[in-house]
Scaffold this active site. Structure first.
Site, PDB file in Angstrom:
ATOM      1  N   ASP A  24       0.836  -1.201   0.000  1.00  0.00           N
ATOM      2  CA  ASP A  24       0.000   0.000   0.000  1.00  0.00           C
ATOM      3  C   ASP A  24       0.871   1.251   0.000  1.00  0.00           C
ATOM      4  O   ASP A  24       1.389   1.662   1.041  1.00  0.00           O
ATOM      5  CB  ASP A  24      -0.916  -0.023   1.226  1.00  0.00           C
ATOM      6  CG  ASP A  24      -1.759   1.241   1.363  1.00  0.00           C
ATOM      7  OD1 ASP A  24      -1.763   2.064   0.426  1.00  0.00           O
ATOM      8  OD2 ASP A  24      -2.418   1.389   2.411  1.00  0.00           O
ATOM      9  N   GLU A  34      30.546  10.569   7.044  1.00  0.00           N
ATOM     10  CA  GLU A  34      30.951  10.382   8.440  1.00  0.00           C
ATOM     11  C   GLU A  34      29.727  10.652   9.317  1.00  0.00           C
ATOM     12  O   GLU A  34      29.542  11.765   9.817  1.00  0.00           O
ATOM     13  CB  GLU A  34      32.090  11.336   8.812  1.00  0.00           C
ATOM     14  CG  GLU A  34      33.351  11.166   7.976  1.00  0.00           C
ATOM     15  CD  GLU A  34      34.422  12.190   8.336  1.00  0.00           C
ATOM     16  OE1 GLU A  34      34.201  12.977   9.291  1.00  0.00           O
ATOM     17  OE2 GLU A  34      35.457  12.220   7.659  1.00  0.00           O
ATOM     18  N   GLU A  47      27.492  10.806  12.433  1.00  0.00           N
ATOM     19  CA  GLU A  47      27.631  10.861  13.888  1.00  0.00           C
ATOM     20  C   GLU A  47      26.280  10.570  14.547  1.00  0.00           C
ATOM     21  O   GLU A  47      25.225  10.753  13.935  1.00  0.00           O
ATOM     22  CB  GLU A  47      28.151  12.236  14.315  1.00  0.00           C
ATOM     23  CG  GLU A  47      29.533  12.544  13.736  1.00  0.00           C
ATOM     24  CD  GLU A  47      29.934  14.004  13.896  1.00  0.00           C
ATOM     25  OE1 GLU A  47      31.121  14.313  13.665  1.00  0.00           O
ATOM     26  OE2 GLU A  47      29.066  14.838  14.239  1.00  0.00           O
ATOM     27  N   GLU A  58      32.987  11.241  19.835  1.00  0.00           N
ATOM     28  CA  GLU A  58      32.980  12.566  19.209  1.00  0.00           C
ATOM     29  C   GLU A  58      32.991  13.672  20.265  1.00  0.00           C
ATOM     30  O   GLU A  58      33.036  13.407  21.465  1.00  0.00           O
ATOM     31  CB  GLU A  58      31.780  12.714  18.261  1.00  0.00           C
ATOM     32  CG  GLU A  58      32.152  12.614  16.778  1.00  0.00           C
ATOM     33  CD  GLU A  58      33.135  13.689  16.316  1.00  0.00           C
ATOM     34  OE1 GLU A  58      33.240  14.736  16.980  1.00  0.00           O
ATOM     35  OE2 GLU A  58      33.816  13.476  15.296  1.00  0.00           O
ATOM     36  N   GLU A 112      31.132   8.352  16.464  1.00  0.00           N
ATOM     37  CA  GLU A 112      31.281   8.328  15.007  1.00  0.00           C
ATOM     38  C   GLU A 112      31.927   7.010  14.600  1.00  0.00           C
ATOM     39  O   GLU A 112      32.893   6.561  15.219  1.00  0.00           O
ATOM     40  CB  GLU A 112      32.142   9.497  14.529  1.00  0.00           C
ATOM     41  CG  GLU A 112      32.367   9.528  13.028  1.00  0.00           C
ATOM     42  CD  GLU A 112      33.193  10.737  12.588  1.00  0.00           C
ATOM     43  OE1 GLU A 112      34.151  10.540  11.814  1.00  0.00           O
ATOM     44  OE2 GLU A 112      32.897  11.862  13.032  1.00  0.00           O
ATOM     45  N   HIS A 152      29.627  14.697   7.583  1.00  0.00           N
ATOM     46  CA  HIS A 152      30.523  15.233   6.570  1.00  0.00           C
ATOM     47  C   HIS A 152      30.619  14.236   5.428  1.00  0.00           C
ATOM     48  O   HIS A 152      30.816  13.044   5.658  1.00  0.00           O
ATOM     49  CB  HIS A 152      31.908  15.502   7.153  1.00  0.00           C
ATOM     50  CG  HIS A 152      31.872  16.267   8.443  1.00  0.00           C
ATOM     51  ND1 HIS A 152      32.762  16.040   9.465  1.00  0.00           N
ATOM     52  CD2 HIS A 152      31.046  17.245   8.869  1.00  0.00           C
ATOM     53  CE1 HIS A 152      32.494  16.851  10.474  1.00  0.00           C
ATOM     54  NE2 HIS A 152      31.452  17.587  10.142  1.00  0.00           N
ATOM     55  N   ARG A 159      38.121  23.425   9.235  1.00  0.00           N
ATOM     56  CA  ARG A 159      36.845  22.778   9.519  1.00  0.00           C
ATOM     57  C   ARG A 159      35.690  23.763   9.707  1.00  0.00           C
ATOM     58  O   ARG A 159      34.565  23.347   9.988  1.00  0.00           O
ATOM     59  CB  ARG A 159      36.978  21.877  10.747  1.00  0.00           C
ATOM     60  CG  ARG A 159      37.679  20.561  10.432  1.00  0.00           C
ATOM     61  CD  ARG A 159      37.936  19.728  11.673  1.00  0.00           C
ATOM     62  NE  ARG A 159      38.258  18.343  11.329  1.00  0.00           N
ATOM     63  CZ  ARG A 159      39.432  17.914  10.894  1.00  0.00           C
ATOM     64  NH1 ARG A 159      40.421  18.788  10.727  1.00  0.00           N
ATOM     65  NH2 ARG A 159      39.636  16.648  10.603  1.00  0.00           N
ATOM     66  N   GLU A 192      35.421  17.468   0.948  1.00  0.00           N
ATOM     67  CA  GLU A 192      34.594  17.117   2.099  1.00  0.00           C
ATOM     68  C   GLU A 192      33.547  18.214   2.282  1.00  0.00           C
ATOM     69  O   GLU A 192      33.891  19.345   2.633  1.00  0.00           O
ATOM     70  CB  GLU A 192      35.450  16.991   3.360  1.00  0.00           C
ATOM     71  CG  GLU A 192      34.636  16.701   4.616  1.00  0.00           C
ATOM     72  CD  GLU A 192      35.459  16.855   5.884  1.00  0.00           C
ATOM     73  OE1 GLU A 192      34.934  16.531   6.958  1.00  0.00           O
ATOM     74  OE2 GLU A 192      36.619  17.310   5.798  1.00  0.00           O
ATOM     75  N   ARG A 238      30.847  19.700   4.466  1.00  0.00           N
ATOM     76  CA  ARG A 238      30.743  19.529   5.910  1.00  0.00           C
ATOM     77  C   ARG A 238      29.377  19.852   6.508  1.00  0.00           C
ATOM     78  O   ARG A 238      29.121  19.552   7.669  1.00  0.00           O
ATOM     79  CB  ARG A 238      31.814  20.385   6.600  1.00  0.00           C
ATOM     80  CG  ARG A 238      33.215  19.859   6.358  1.00  0.00           C
ATOM     81  CD  ARG A 238      34.254  20.666   7.119  1.00  0.00           C
ATOM     82  NE  ARG A 238      34.041  20.717   8.547  1.00  0.00           N
ATOM     83  CZ  ARG A 238      34.366  19.748   9.405  1.00  0.00           C
ATOM     84  NH1 ARG A 238      34.906  18.618   8.963  1.00  0.00           N
ATOM     85  NH2 ARG A 238      34.138  19.888  10.693  1.00  0.00           N
TER      86      ARG A 238
END
Length: 471
Positions: free
Chosen positions: A51, A130, A132, A213, A221, A270, A340, A359, A361
């Protein structure tokens, strides 16, 4: 495996049940189980009905019949069920037209990979998320016309240093924002995370590392080795399932909510990304941070469309509790190496061409990976095709910029409603190759506004009582 091999695999493992699974619109696994004798090779062509009107954001009740078509290549034995059960991920098909369903997230990911090949740019898009998460001992919440509250707790919570505990309070609780990398006894969950890793490996998922983390209260993580887009989205479904199940069997509760704890780091995801062709990486070159022109243009596309991408990469109202300055969640749309605080970072751990990647983030693990990965790939392809310049790198702490400097750098949306508006205005790049359809975009906008934005906006918030009750 093909269909015959999948059934032989089930027999070899003494399976008595077959569990067919697919991912709904927001990104949660759905399933239905059948006795093994009910499934034969024809099932892999004919499918099994369900359904579609009972699945969030999908069909109306007058066109609810849909089919699950098992993919034999995804076969694995469920490690948690009491009775041996073969699991098969499914693609969704209309039973009348036999066409793939435009809102099936896995189909969107399939089309994204196909579009990359058709573009001639490359043949494989690798993703390495990555994800978390938090590990809690207790999680309670309720809302109603007369009340609204939540309560989470963890033996690790920094707020529990003074409470009485069975056997005595033994201390060693990570201080706020100091949970990154301390050994036990401060890290309470080393063994639990290792159990999660071992279970993931049993399902064929390659794991790079596991660690505590930054946040207190059991933030963790576990990193998987990168793999092609759809395959990684499949694996992320397994990843969430395994981690929640292992935690539950240990008497714990895991959440991938981006910001379940106030005044601490939230959970991000990330996403490392690169494009390859004929087994060779295409993002390595002689440009900034060792990137090729293609890699920089890919980043240009990501940065240009990030405000629209947020509707898929940060798709919950809670996502924007995490996207605030000062907690390693980037809100400024800039490129940098090692930094970062930038939305797009170029990791500098290795000079190997195979390690050259971007990356991104800002995504978080509340997203539907099939949709988020596909949307980011389409933005990157748009950047490559139109040679979009990512702008000058910003190689300094963006959180410490002066107000004048910060104002010159574009920002992520401040809430989900704003992100949905950005997607509504900027989604032509997603329509290329029919990867996302207008139907899928419209359905996403409607679902998110009606099911999440409006219900949260209409409810009084507990903190409003602290602010305004005595007015």
């Amino acid at each position: 495996m093909n269909a015959k091999e999948a059934l032989q695999y089930a027999k070899k493992n003494d399976a008595v049940m077959v569990d067919l699974r697919f991912t709904d619109w927001p990104g949660t696994w759905q399933h239905c189980s059948y006795p093994i004798d009910f499934i034969d090779e024809g099932t892999f062509e004919d499918g099994q009905g369900f359904d579609g009107s009972s699945i969030r954001g999908w069909q109306s009740i007058n066109e609810s019949d849909m089919l699950m078509i098992p993919d034999p290549a995804t076969a694995f034995m469920d490690p948690f069920f009491k009775h041996p059960t073969l699991v098969l991920m499914c693609d969704i098909v209309d039973p009348i037209t036999r066409e793939r369903y435009s809102r099936d997230p896995r189909y969107i990911a399939t089309k994204a990979e196909n579009y990359l090949k058709q573009s001639g740019i490359g043949d494989t898009a690798y993703f390495g998320p990555e994800a978390e998460f938090f590990i809690f001992d207790d999680a309670r919440f309720s809302t109603g016309p007369d009340h609204s509250y939540y309560s989470v707790d963890s033996i690790e919570g920094s707020w529990n240093t003074g409470r009485e505990e069975d056997g005595g309070n033994l201390g060693f609780k990570p201080r706020a924002q100091e949970g990154y990398f301390p050994v036990p006894p401060i890290d309470h969950f080393q063994d639990l995370r290792s159990e999660m890793v071992i279970m993931l490996q049993k399902l064929g998922i390659k794991v790079e590392a596991q660690h505590h983390e930054v946040a207190t209260a059991g933030q963790a993580e576990i990193d998987m080795v990168f793999s092609p887009l759809r395959s990684m989205a499949d694996d992320l479904c397994k990843y969430k399932y395994v981690i929640k199940q292992v935690a539950r069997e240990a008497g714990k509760s895991v959440t991938f909510m981006p910001k379940p704890v106030f005044e601490g780091n939230g959970s991000g995801m990330h996403c490392h990304q690169s494009i390859w062709r004929d087994g060779k990486p295409l993002f390595a070159g002689s440009g900034y941070a060792g990137l090729s022109e293609m890699g920089l243009h890919y980043i240009g596309g990501i940065l240009k469309h990030s405000r629209a991408l947020a509707a898929f990469t940060n798709p919950t109202t809670n996502s924007y509790k995490r996207l605030t300055p000062g907690y390693e969640a980037p809100v400024k749309l800039a490129l940098s190496s090692r930094n970062r605080s930038a939305a797009c970072r170029i990791p500098m751990y290795s000079d190997s061409p195979k390690a050259k990647r971007v990356e991104v983030r800002y995504p978080d693990p509340s997203c539907n990976a099939y949709l988020a990965f596909s949307a980011m790939l389409m933005a990157g392809i748009d950047g490559i095709e139109n040679k979009i310049d990512p702008g000058e790198p910003l190689d300094k702490n963006i959180y410490s910029l002066s107000p004048e400097e910060a104002a010159a750098v574009p920002s992520m949306p401040g809430n989900l409603e704003e992100a949905l508006g950005c997607l509504e205005e900027d989604h032509d790049f997603l329509l290329k190759g029919d990867v996302f359809t207008e139907d899928a975009i419209s359905a996403w906008l409607e679902y998110k506004r009606e099911s999440e934005v409006n219900p949260v906006r209409l409810r009084p918030h507990p903190h409003e009582f602290e602010l305004y009750y005595d007015i």
